[in-house]
Motif scaffolding. Structure first.
Motif, PDB file in Angstrom:
ATOM      1  N   GLY A  45     -27.664  33.762   0.104  1.00  0.00           N
ATOM      2  CA  GLY A  45     -26.890  34.379   1.168  1.00  0.00           C
ATOM      3  C   GLY A  45     -25.454  34.650   0.774  1.00  0.00           C
ATOM      4  N   ARG A  46     -24.834  33.691   0.112  1.00  0.00           N
ATOM      5  CA  ARG A  46     -23.435  33.868  -0.296  1.00  0.00           C
ATOM      6  C   ARG A  46     -23.300  34.975  -1.326  1.00  0.00           C
ATOM      7  NH1 ARG A  46     -21.145  31.956  -4.592  1.00  0.00           N
ATOM      8  NH2 ARG A  46     -22.675  30.286  -4.906  1.00  0.00           N
ATOM      9  N   VAL A  47     -24.180  34.988  -2.336  1.00  0.00           N
ATOM     10  CA  VAL A  47     -24.116  36.017  -3.368  1.00  0.00           C
ATOM     11  C   VAL A  47     -24.388  37.390  -2.758  1.00  0.00           C
ATOM     12  CG1 VAL A  47     -25.197  36.884  -5.484  1.00  0.00           C
ATOM     13  CG2 VAL A  47     -24.695  34.446  -5.250  1.00  0.00           C
ATOM     14  N   TYR A  48     -25.331  37.449  -1.839  1.00  0.00           N
ATOM     15  CA  TYR A  48     -25.674  38.711  -1.174  1.00  0.00           C
ATOM     16  C   TYR A  48     -24.467  39.273  -0.425  1.00  0.00           C
ATOM     17  CZ  TYR A  48     -28.446  41.965   1.703  1.00  0.00           C
ATOM     18  OH  TYR A  48     -28.949  43.084   2.312  1.00  0.00           O
ATOM     19  N   LEU A  49     -23.804  38.442   0.361  1.00  0.00           N
ATOM     20  CA  LEU A  49     -22.642  38.903   1.116  1.00  0.00           C
ATOM     21  C   LEU A  49     -21.485  39.257   0.198  1.00  0.00           C
ATOM     22  CD1 LEU A  49     -22.653  36.463   4.189  1.00  0.00           C
ATOM     23  CD2 LEU A  49     -23.482  38.824   4.069  1.00  0.00           C
ATOM     24  N   ASP A  50     -21.299  38.477  -0.852  1.00  0.00           N
ATOM     25  CA  ASP A  50     -20.239  38.787  -1.817  1.00  0.00           C
ATOM     26  C   ASP A  50     -20.488  40.139  -2.477  1.00  0.00           C
ATOM     27  OD1 ASP A  50     -18.948  36.427  -1.262  1.00  0.00           O
ATOM     28  OD2 ASP A  50     -19.629  35.382  -3.066  1.00  0.00           O
ATOM     29  N   TYR A  51     -21.742  40.382  -2.849  1.00  0.00           N
ATOM     30  CA  TYR A  51     -22.086  41.646  -3.501  1.00  0.00           C
ATOM     31  C   TYR A  51     -21.882  42.814  -2.545  1.00  0.00           C
ATOM     32  CZ  TYR A  51     -24.561  45.001  -6.431  1.00  0.00           C
ATOM     33  OH  TYR A  51     -24.870  46.094  -7.203  1.00  0.00           O
ATOM     34  N   ALA A  52     -22.306  42.635  -1.297  1.00  0.00           N
ATOM     35  CA  ALA A  52     -22.150  43.704  -0.308  1.00  0.00           C
ATOM     36  C   ALA A  52     -20.682  44.045  -0.096  1.00  0.00           C
ATOM     37  CB  ALA A  52     -22.779  43.282   1.016  1.00  0.00           C
ATOM     38  N   LEU A  71     -22.474  32.824   7.884  1.00  0.00           N
ATOM     39  CA  LEU A  71     -23.607  32.564   7.003  1.00  0.00           C
ATOM     40  C   LEU A  71     -24.212  31.196   7.304  1.00  0.00           C
ATOM     41  CD1 LEU A  71     -25.475  33.008   4.591  1.00  0.00           C
ATOM     42  CD2 LEU A  71     -23.606  32.251   3.092  1.00  0.00           C
ATOM     43  N   ALA A  72     -23.369  30.180   7.438  1.00  0.00           N
ATOM     44  CA  ALA A  72     -23.858  28.832   7.724  1.00  0.00           C
ATOM     45  C   ALA A  72     -24.617  28.789   9.040  1.00  0.00           C
ATOM     46  CB  ALA A  72     -22.688  27.846   7.737  1.00  0.00           C
ATOM     47  N   THR A  73     -24.109  29.477  10.039  1.00  0.00           N
ATOM     48  CA  THR A  73     -24.763  29.504  11.344  1.00  0.00           C
ATOM     49  C   THR A  73     -26.098  30.246  11.280  1.00  0.00           C
ATOM     50  OG1 THR A  73     -22.614  29.439  12.462  1.00  0.00           O
ATOM     51  CG2 THR A  73     -24.501  30.190  13.756  1.00  0.00           C
ATOM     52  N   ALA A  74     -26.147  31.340  10.519  1.00  0.00           N
ATOM     53  CA  ALA A  74     -27.399  32.079  10.358  1.00  0.00           C
ATOM     54  C   ALA A  74     -28.450  31.213   9.663  1.00  0.00           C
ATOM     55  CB  ALA A  74     -27.153  33.356   9.557  1.00  0.00           C
ATOM     56  N   LEU A  82     -33.376  28.329   9.565  1.00  0.00           N
ATOM     57  CA  LEU A  82     -33.973  27.273   8.748  1.00  0.00           C
ATOM     58  C   LEU A  82     -33.831  25.888   9.354  1.00  0.00           C
ATOM     59  CD1 LEU A  82     -32.610  28.446   5.266  1.00  0.00           C
ATOM     60  CD2 LEU A  82     -34.806  29.036   6.331  1.00  0.00           C
ATOM     61  N   GLY A  83     -32.994  25.762  10.376  1.00  0.00           N
ATOM     62  CA  GLY A  83     -32.697  24.456  10.918  1.00  0.00           C
ATOM     63  C   GLY A  83     -31.484  23.865  10.223  1.00  0.00           C
ATOM     64  N   PRO A  84     -30.829  22.884  10.850  1.00  0.00           N
ATOM     65  CA  PRO A  84     -29.628  22.278  10.252  1.00  0.00           C
ATOM     66  C   PRO A  84     -29.958  21.617   8.920  1.00  0.00           C
ATOM     67  CG  PRO A  84     -29.855  21.669  12.567  1.00  0.00           C
ATOM     68  CD  PRO A  84     -31.139  22.322  12.167  1.00  0.00           C
TER      69      PRO A  84
END
Length: 236
Positions: free
Chosen positions: A109-116, A199-202, A207-209
């Motif tokens: 998720g982090r890499v995806y958002l960074d790339y976008a 991202l953390a909230t998504a 996926l659950g906490p």
């Protein structure tokens, strides 16, 4: 954005003195056209990717690209394929097989958002529905392994759920964050300066906490993302 259909018989190159120029410049005309396309989409966005403009910047006649890319979609697919290969390489560089599956999904998720955020024009091109639907130049074979990798990890985090549906919903959530953040809607609405909390909230929602204390180590670790998609022209 779409060019009118053209046919290429080499006459433009012979008349303009470009005959064979693409084959004598080291990387070849095909690689040069893709490289120019990558530079153009990064600088001006996907809407700037016309065959004529790419040919002009590559220093060849407007009909020359047809030698390697018979249609506009073929050339755009080759450029988008470069983007998927770059994204996969970034994911593979940061993915750790020994990490917990949920942690690995967080990295995706982090890499995806960074790339976008960093490669906005390329990101928009990569997910154009007409390119993905056409399946030209093996584009699906380059893009679908990314989703399959995410799905495999989701299956380990939520074994009782349909991993394809959960992965699809999570991806849609990530795509929405990327788009709304770029447009300025989310920073305005949330007052935030970093999409990381979103991202953390998504991740928690799908996926659950995260419960680090309950994780005792990987069992039958999921393989690292395979980035061998065949020959891809290197970005400059």
């Amino acid at each position: 954005m779409h060019d009118e259909p053209e046919t290429y018989d080499g006459e433009d190159d012979r008349r303009d003195g470009h005959e064979g120029v693409g084959d004598r410049d080291g990387g070849g005309l095909r690689a040069r056209l893709v490289r120019v396309g990558v530079e153009l989409v990064d600088a001006e966005g996907a809407q700037a990717l016309s065959l004529r403009e790419i040919a002009r910047r590559a220093g060849v006649s407007h009909g020359a690209p047809r030698r390697h890319f018979p249609t506009h979609l073929d050339l755009l697919s080759a450029i988008a394929r470069q983007g998927f290969a770059e994204l996969a390489a970034r994911l593979a560089a940061e993915d750790r097989e020994t990490a917990a599956p949920r942690e690995r999904i967080a990295v995706i998720g982090r890499v995806y958002l960074d790339y976008a955020g960093a490669r906005r024009g390329m990101y928009e091109l990569m997910f154009r529905h007409d390119l993905l639907e056409s399946g030209r130049l093996g584009l699906r074979e380059t893009s679908l392994p990314l989703f399959a990798h995410l799905t495999g990890l989701v299956a380990r985090v939520r074994p009782g759920a349909d991993p394809v549906v959960v992965a699809g919903a999570l991806w849609a959530n990530l795509h929405g964050i990327a788009q709304l953040w770029h447009w300025g809607s989310l920073p305005l609405a949330t007052g935030g300066a970093d999409p990381a909390p979103l991202l953390a909230t998504a991740l928690d929602a799908h996926l659950g906490p995260m419960e680090p204390a309950s994780y005792i180590g990987p069992v039958e670790p999921a393989p690292l993302l395979d980035t061998n998609f065949g020959p891809v022209e290197p970005a400059p």
